[in-house]
Each structure stands twice: as C-alpha cells, then as structure tokens.
Design an enzyme around this catalytic site. Structure first.
Site, PDB file in Angstrom:
ATOM      1  N   THR A  66      20.400 -28.457  -7.907  1.00 40.46           N
ATOM      2  CA  THR A  66      20.306 -27.049  -7.249  1.00 40.46           C
ATOM      3  C   THR A  66      20.966 -27.263  -5.699  1.00 40.46           C
ATOM      4  O   THR A  66      21.141 -26.232  -5.097  1.00 40.46           O
ATOM      5  CB  THR A  66      18.684 -26.973  -6.801  1.00 40.46           C
ATOM      6  OG1 THR A  66      18.186 -28.046  -5.948  1.00 40.46           O
ATOM      7  CG2 THR A  66      18.072 -27.089  -8.284  1.00 40.46           C
ATOM      8  N   ASP A  67      21.039 -28.625  -5.271  1.00 38.39           N
ATOM      9  CA  ASP A  67      21.804 -28.697  -4.056  1.00 38.39           C
ATOM     10  C   ASP A  67      23.203 -28.142  -4.100  1.00 38.39           C
ATOM     11  O   ASP A  67      23.928 -27.449  -3.096  1.00 38.39           O
ATOM     12  CB  ASP A  67      21.854 -30.201  -3.711  1.00 38.39           C
ATOM     13  CG  ASP A  67      22.440 -30.272  -2.067  1.00 38.39           C
ATOM     14  OD1 ASP A  67      21.885 -29.679  -0.964  1.00 38.39           O
ATOM     15  OD2 ASP A  67      23.476 -30.802  -1.788  1.00 38.39           O
ATOM     16  N   VAL A  86       0.692  11.743  -3.330  1.00 37.41           N
ATOM     17  CA  VAL A  86       1.909  10.887  -3.077  1.00 37.41           C
ATOM     18  C   VAL A  86       2.933  10.535  -4.280  1.00 37.41           C
ATOM     19  O   VAL A  86       3.963  10.459  -4.308  1.00 37.41           O
ATOM     20  CB  VAL A  86       1.306   9.376  -2.890  1.00 37.41           C
ATOM     21  CG1 VAL A  86       2.358   8.086  -2.811  1.00 37.41           C
ATOM     22  CG2 VAL A  86       0.411   9.661  -1.733  1.00 37.41           C
ATOM     23  N   GLN A  87       1.901  10.964  -5.585  1.00 42.13           N
ATOM     24  CA  GLN A  87       2.562  11.117  -6.819  1.00 42.13           C
ATOM     25  C   GLN A  87       3.746  12.138  -6.632  1.00 42.13           C
ATOM     26  O   GLN A  87       4.962  11.868  -7.259  1.00 42.13           O
ATOM     27  CB  GLN A  87       1.510  11.409  -7.912  1.00 42.13           C
ATOM     28  CG  GLN A  87       0.757  10.154  -8.313  1.00 42.13           C
ATOM     29  CD  GLN A  87      -0.627  10.103  -7.353  1.00 42.13           C
ATOM     30  OE1 GLN A  87      -0.407  10.487  -6.418  1.00 42.13           O
ATOM     31  NE2 GLN A  87      -1.459   9.571  -7.893  1.00 42.13           N
ATOM     32  N   PHE A 103      -4.530  16.709  -0.363  1.00 38.20           N
ATOM     33  CA  PHE A 103      -5.056  15.960  -1.692  1.00 38.20           C
ATOM     34  C   PHE A 103      -6.211  16.757  -2.001  1.00 38.20           C
ATOM     35  O   PHE A 103      -7.327  16.449  -1.473  1.00 38.20           O
ATOM     36  CB  PHE A 103      -4.999  14.427  -1.519  1.00 38.20           C
ATOM     37  CG  PHE A 103      -5.284  13.670  -2.763  1.00 38.20           C
ATOM     38  CD1 PHE A 103      -4.642  13.825  -3.626  1.00 38.20           C
ATOM     39  CD2 PHE A 103      -6.571  13.016  -2.788  1.00 38.20           C
ATOM     40  CE1 PHE A 103      -4.649  13.234  -4.902  1.00 38.20           C
ATOM     41  CE2 PHE A 103      -6.692  12.415  -4.076  1.00 38.20           C
ATOM     42  CZ  PHE A 103      -5.786  12.536  -5.228  1.00 38.20           C
ATOM     43  N   ASN A 117      -0.862   3.299  -0.462  1.00 41.54           N
ATOM     44  CA  ASN A 117      -1.469   4.167   0.934  1.00 41.54           C
ATOM     45  C   ASN A 117      -1.688   3.295   2.342  1.00 41.54           C
ATOM     46  O   ASN A 117      -2.168   2.020   2.169  1.00 41.54           O
ATOM     47  CB  ASN A 117      -2.782   4.693   0.673  1.00 41.54           C
ATOM     48  CG  ASN A 117      -2.442   5.974  -0.378  1.00 41.54           C
ATOM     49  OD1 ASN A 117      -3.116   5.859  -1.453  1.00 41.54           O
ATOM     50  ND2 ASN A 117      -1.678   6.835  -0.157  1.00 41.54           N
ATOM     51  N   ARG A 146      -3.573  15.851   6.087  1.00 39.82           N
ATOM     52  CA  ARG A 146      -3.927  14.265   6.435  1.00 39.82           C
ATOM     53  C   ARG A 146      -2.641  13.722   6.977  1.00 39.82           C
ATOM     54  O   ARG A 146      -1.540  14.347   6.653  1.00 39.82           O
ATOM     55  CB  ARG A 146      -4.379  13.863   5.144  1.00 39.82           C
ATOM     56  CG  ARG A 146      -3.274  13.622   3.983  1.00 39.82           C
ATOM     57  CD  ARG A 146      -3.943  12.931   2.836  1.00 39.82           C
ATOM     58  NE  ARG A 146      -3.034  12.768   1.866  1.00 39.82           N
ATOM     59  CZ  ARG A 146      -3.143  12.228   0.737  1.00 39.82           C
ATOM     60  NH1 ARG A 146      -4.307  11.433   0.642  1.00 39.82           N
ATOM     61  NH2 ARG A 146      -2.294  12.217  -0.083  1.00 39.82           N
ATOM     62  N   HIS A 176      -3.678   4.008   5.064  1.00 37.98           N
ATOM     63  CA  HIS A 176      -4.903   4.964   5.473  1.00 37.98           C
ATOM     64  C   HIS A 176      -5.083   4.911   6.901  1.00 37.98           C
ATOM     65  O   HIS A 176      -5.398   3.844   7.562  1.00 37.98           O
ATOM     66  CB  HIS A 176      -6.215   4.555   4.863  1.00 37.98           C
ATOM     67  CG  HIS A 176      -6.129   4.925   3.219  1.00 37.98           C
ATOM     68  ND1 HIS A 176      -5.949   5.752   2.597  1.00 37.98           N
ATOM     69  CD2 HIS A 176      -6.290   3.631   2.265  1.00 37.98           C
ATOM     70  CE1 HIS A 176      -6.007   5.823   1.279  1.00 37.98           C
ATOM     71  NE2 HIS A 176      -6.001   4.489   0.896  1.00 37.98           N
ATOM     72  N   LYS A 189      18.379 -22.358  -6.892  1.00 39.03           N
ATOM     73  CA  LYS A 189      18.025 -22.606  -5.570  1.00 39.03           C
ATOM     74  C   LYS A 189      17.285 -21.291  -5.007  1.00 39.03           C
ATOM     75  O   LYS A 189      17.897 -20.347  -5.304  1.00 39.03           O
ATOM     76  CB  LYS A 189      19.219 -22.951  -4.663  1.00 39.03           C
ATOM     77  CG  LYS A 189      18.871 -23.865  -3.323  1.00 39.03           C
ATOM     78  CD  LYS A 189      18.504 -25.203  -3.710  1.00 39.03           C
ATOM     79  CE  LYS A 189      18.414 -26.238  -2.339  1.00 39.03           C
ATOM     80  NZ  LYS A 189      17.896 -27.494  -2.816  1.00 39.03           N
TER      81      LYS A 189
END
Length: 321
Positions: free
Chosen positions: A59-60, A251-252, A171, A278, A188, A280, A14
């Site tokens: 599933t119920d 970012v890395q 960057f 990102n 930035r 931007h 479910k």
C-alpha cells in the site's frame, strides 16, 4: 481439520492520500487539493489464504505511485481524468492486478479577487476556501478481459453543499392518520445539505503504449460525456438554480426536477442520485408574550435550528433506454 470457509472477495490499497498540487503557467498558478483512495483487486488470494506476500503491491507503493502521477500527469487538474489515469496505470503495470478503484475528494480553492486599476481581478497565485462542499469522483478501471480491453466506469458529483431558501417551499396534502402531528404549511424554510452523484455509461480506455505504462490518452471530449470538463460545473449550476427558482411542493418534487435537468443537459450521464437531508428550522412560538412569530409569509421571522431528528429524502433518476 476440514476447511469451513473460503475467500469470496478481496480488495486492498491506500486511503486518505492527501495531495496539494501547484501547476505553474509562468506567474499564473493553479492549485488542486485532493484526498485519494486507491484500491486494487486481482490474483491476490494467496496473500490472505497462504500468507504469501509475493502478490502484494505494498500500500505504501500505491501511495508513492499516487504522488508520482500527481507530479507527472498532465491531467492532475481534473479529478475525473486523474483518477482514470491512476487506475489505468495500476492495472496496466501489474499483470496480476485486474481492477483498480480510485476515489477522489476535491476541496474547494478559489482565486482571491483583488482591486487592480479600479477593476476586481482574480489573483494569479492566491486562493481562499469558498465553501465546504467537495467534488467527489469514483472510478472503476477494469482490465479483467485483458490489458488491451480496459473499460472504465465513473460516478462523480458533490457532497456537503449546504443550501437554504427562506420562502418558495410548501408541504401539504400528505398522509394524515392517528400518528400525524405535523401541521401543513404553504410556506416554510427549505434547507438541505446536497449529496449529488451522477453515473456515466461504461466506456473503453486505450491501453498505455509506453514501456512504463504511464501513457494516458484522452479522446475527443463530446459534450456531456465523461471527458467534458464542463459537466461538474453544469451539474452544480442546475442544482443551485433549480433549488432557488422551483416553487417547491416537496423536497421530492424539487429533487426530481434537478435530476431531470442534469440528464437532459448531459448525454453521457445514465443516472443521477440525490440525497437530501432536511435541515429543519422551526419558528419560535412567542404567543406567551403576545407576539405572533408563527404565521407563515408575514410574521414567522425567528427560527431555531433542529439538528435531529431530520428527514432524509433520496432518489435515483435514470435515463430511459
């Protein structure tokens, strides 16, 4: 006609079982809101290959079990423990079910602060949604080796945590060739929507000893282990503080620092994965009217958000063995 195919894998259950639970401690109330997915594996092949439903737990029924445990489990306020309780019950109750996979998405509810005698205090039973990020818990409960040899695996984390800082990110020095149009910047806006997941090492789960297989025993919570209820908040805090304070070269690089700290802080975590798209924000060029809105650090103040395309940075950092 000769058989040309065979069933190689089967799993069912479910999805999107929505649960809001109120836990009352006198006048002091707690609330949690979950969306639960519970899937089963086991000796269920004939339901696919022979149209034999005798092996199917409806599933119920899985939905009803989820609601019943939401009502009765002492672990409902902690999504990791509740998911493990639910999965353990499912594999313990049904002899032919060998694995349960439980995923919980928890929405944020925070107590509303109210003024009392000149002091701001959290209200006993009133809450507000203080963010769209969600806690995510993914649990595998495996009884393949036997109902008395149950093992658990847990991955937890955060999805959709939107963050932004207006400086402290650069960057530069990236590959430049005939395809490069991006300008190097030493300042930035850095914005992303954090998806974080961290995976604990495999652990043993005591088998329920009661007749209805509803018992679930939580062992001593060692710091940084799956049973440590402070791990999620610590991981969130590391994510936010590292993002805010890191003089980001990329970012890395910031991602790696976040993951390193989570592993250092939590001995039970074996790996950490971040996915950081990102978001931007590009300065609007106003040179056509004689206004400098491009120069970083001093003049770039009006930006336009760009939804697409966007960079997507992801990595998994693992504990050294």
């Amino acid at each position: 006609m000769a058989e040309l195919s065979s069933l190689s894998h089967a799993r069912y259950g479910k999805d999107k079982v929505r649960v809001l639970r109120v836990v009352r401690e006198g006048s002091w109330h707690h609330v949690v809101e979950y969306s639960v997915q519970a899937l089963l594996e086991g000796d269920i092949d004939v339901s696919y290959t022979k149209a034999d439903n005798s092996v199917v737990v409806a599933t119920d029924s899985v939905k009803n079990i989820t609601y019943y445990l939401a009502k009765t489990s002492p672990h409902i306020l902690n999504p990791e423990r509740f998911a493990l309780h639910l999965g353990t019950h499912l594999v313990s109750k049904y002899a032919h079910i060998h694995k349960a996979f439980v995923t919980i998405e928890q929405l944020r509810w925070t107590r509303i602060p109210v003024e009392t005698d000149g002091q701001s205090e959290p209200h006993a039973h009133s809450f507000y949604r203080d963010g769209e990020d969600k806690r995510i818990v993914k649990v595998e409960v495996d009884a393949t080796a036997g109902k008395n040899q149950i093992v658990g695996k847990v991955t937890a984390g955060i999805n959709d945590l939107l963050i932004l800082k207006s400086t402290g990110s650069a960057f530069t020095n990236f590959v430049r060739d005939e395809y490069t149009t991006l300008v190097e910047v030493d300042d930035r806006i850095f914005s992303t929507s954090v998806d974080l997941s961290y995976t604990f090492g495999q652990f043993n789960i005591p088998a329920p000893k009661d007749e209805k297989k509803l018992d679930f025993v939580v062992p001593k919570a060692e710091p940084g282990s799956i049973w440590d209820v402070e791990v999620p908040e610590k991981a969130r805090k590391v994510t936010l503080e590292t993002f805010a304070t890191d003089d980001s070269a990329s970012v890395q690089a910031t991602l790696y620092k976040m993951a390193q700290q989570i592993i250092a802080d939590n001995s039970g975590i074996q790996s950490v994965t971040y996915t950081l798209p990102n978001k931007h924000y590009v300065p609007v060029d106003m040179k056509y009217i004689g206004v400098d809105n491009i120069t970083p650090l001093t003049e770039a103040e009006v930006f336009t958000p760009l939804a697409a395309p966007s960079g997507l940075i992801s990595a998994t950092i693992s504990r050294k063995q």
